[in-house]
Design a protein around this motif. Structure first.
Motif, PDB file in Angstrom:
ATOM      1  N   LEU A   7     -33.748  11.659 -51.888  1.00 11.88           N
ATOM      2  CA  LEU A   7     -33.979  12.926 -52.589  1.00 11.88           C
ATOM      3  C   LEU A   7     -32.749  13.411 -53.351  1.00 11.88           C
ATOM      4  O   LEU A   7     -32.856  13.726 -54.545  1.00 11.88           O
ATOM      5  N   LEU A  16     -32.399  13.923 -57.390  1.00  5.65           N
ATOM      6  CA  LEU A  16     -31.920  15.161 -58.020  1.00  5.65           C
ATOM      7  C   LEU A  16     -30.831  14.864 -59.038  1.00  5.65           C
ATOM      8  O   LEU A  16     -30.837  15.391 -60.155  1.00  5.65           O
ATOM      9  N   MET A  47     -32.241  13.084 -62.183  1.00  9.14           N
ATOM     10  CA  MET A  47     -32.950  14.001 -63.068  1.00  9.14           C
ATOM     11  C   MET A  47     -31.980  14.912 -63.810  1.00  9.14           C
ATOM     12  O   MET A  47     -32.158  15.187 -65.006  1.00  9.14           O
ATOM     13  N   THR A  67     -33.860  18.575 -65.645  1.00  6.24           N
ATOM     14  CA  THR A  67     -33.836  19.820 -64.872  1.00  6.24           C
ATOM     15  C   THR A  67     -33.137  20.902 -65.689  1.00  6.24           C
ATOM     16  O   THR A  67     -32.725  20.666 -66.832  1.00  6.24           O
ATOM     17  N   THR A  83     -38.016  19.488 -50.437  1.00  8.59           N
ATOM     18  CA  THR A  83     -38.582  19.518 -51.792  1.00  8.59           C
ATOM     19  C   THR A  83     -38.433  20.859 -52.513  1.00  8.59           C
ATOM     20  O   THR A  83     -38.391  20.866 -53.752  1.00  8.59           O
ATOM     21  N   HIS A 139     -35.826  22.416 -52.976  1.00  8.66           N
ATOM     22  CA  HIS A 139     -34.618  22.266 -53.798  1.00  8.66           C
ATOM     23  C   HIS A 139     -34.975  21.615 -55.142  1.00  8.66           C
ATOM     24  O   HIS A 139     -34.431  21.995 -56.184  1.00  8.66           O
ATOM     25  N   VAL A 140     -35.864  20.636 -55.123  1.00 13.44           N
ATOM     26  CA  VAL A 140     -36.279  19.965 -56.355  1.00 13.44           C
ATOM     27  C   VAL A 140     -37.056  20.927 -57.243  1.00 13.44           C
ATOM     28  O   VAL A 140     -36.793  21.047 -58.444  1.00 13.44           O
TER      29      VAL A 140
END
Length: 275
Positions: free
Chosen positions: A102, A106, A109, A115, A192, A194-195
């Motif tokens: 994960l 992050l 991305m 993001t 998730t 946080h994403v």
């Protein structure tokens, strides 16, 4: 923002390279790691750094509360056995490679501009930085509360995922090492928010990395069974209740979500067994 899109992304990539160098140069001789694909570089750094942080913070916390402060914070009969701690470490180590996917995603991305991450506080200014950070933390707090609560209330999720963590349901079974003793998918689901937050609010990339670092330290702390009594922090006293009642104190950093949604239980209250 104050910088061009290309400059903004270049700064994030350079920052990630710096983090990779700090960790990987120390363990991979000759810079051979630089030949790996970028996502694999980040994953390897997250895995090595995350494992080291988990083990070091857990051992230091256990040494402090179980030996230096023996019988001060935790009664002797509430100290987990060495075997219980060992088994928690085994569960966490099996999940760690998956947990590291994960934060790697992050970073990937953010590096590709998918993001709303920004590279420098100067791009938005300090007042906006603190506003954005506050909104980010509220989104994460709300999301983790409801994800955690659904992992309890939806029976298949609890049975096949979250029950792995809740075998530690008594004070003498909890230790800082229980903090990452999760089914891999359980841990990813709880992270998730946080994403999701990265697509909703501008987020300072360095602060994001720091928050990922704090997650590991925090989860060790809240499984240590020491109630710090710092309002409105969701300290270990609250989380110990969560492990013994199963229906209270789902929150992450603070008690606010539990207070708002009626699931807060204060550590001063007498423990009750789950129905």
């Amino acid at each position: 923002m104050g910088t061009s899109g290309a400059d903004h992304l270049r700064q994030i990539v350079e920052e990630t390279d710096w983090y990779n160098g700090i960790v990987l140069d120390a363990v991979v001789p000759g810079g051979a790691w630089k030949r790996l694909p970028r996502p694999l570089q980040s994953w390897l750094r997250n895995y090595i750094g995350g494992t080291a942080l988990y083990l070091v913070s857990g051992f230091l916390w256990c040494f402090y509360i179980y030996y230096l402060k023996r019988n001060v914070y935790v009664p002797k009969d509430s100290i987990p056995s060495n075997r219980a701690i060992y088994l928690q470490i085994i569960v966490a180590m099996k999940a760690m490679p998956w947990f590291c996917v994960l934060p790697t995603l992050l970073e990937y991305m953010a590096e590709n501009g998918w993001t709303r991450c920004f590279a420098s506080v100067g791009e938005v200014g300090w007042p906006a930085y603190f506003v954005y950070l506050t909104i980010y933390l509220v989104i994460v707090e709300f999301g983790i509360y409801w994800m955690h609560r659904e992992l309890h209330e939806l029976k298949p999720l609890y049975k096949y995922l979250h029950a792995t963590h809740h075998i530690y349901n008594k004070q003498n079974m909890l230790s800082p090492f229980a903090g990452l003793a999760f089914h891999p998918l359980d841990g990813i689901l709880q992270a998730t928010p946080h994403v999701i937050a990265l697509f909703l609010v501008p987020t300072h990339f360095t602060t994001l990395i720091l928050l990922m670092f704090c997650e590991v330290v925090w989860t060790a702390n809240v499984h240590g069974c020491i109630h710090g009594k710092i309002w409105p922090v969701m300290g270990a006293g609250y989380h110990t209740i969560h492990h013994t009642t199963y229906r209270h104190n789902y929150g992450h950093y603070t008690i606010w979500m539990d207070w708002m949604f009626g699931t807060l239980r204060d550590p001063e209250q007498e423990f009750k067994k789950p129905d």
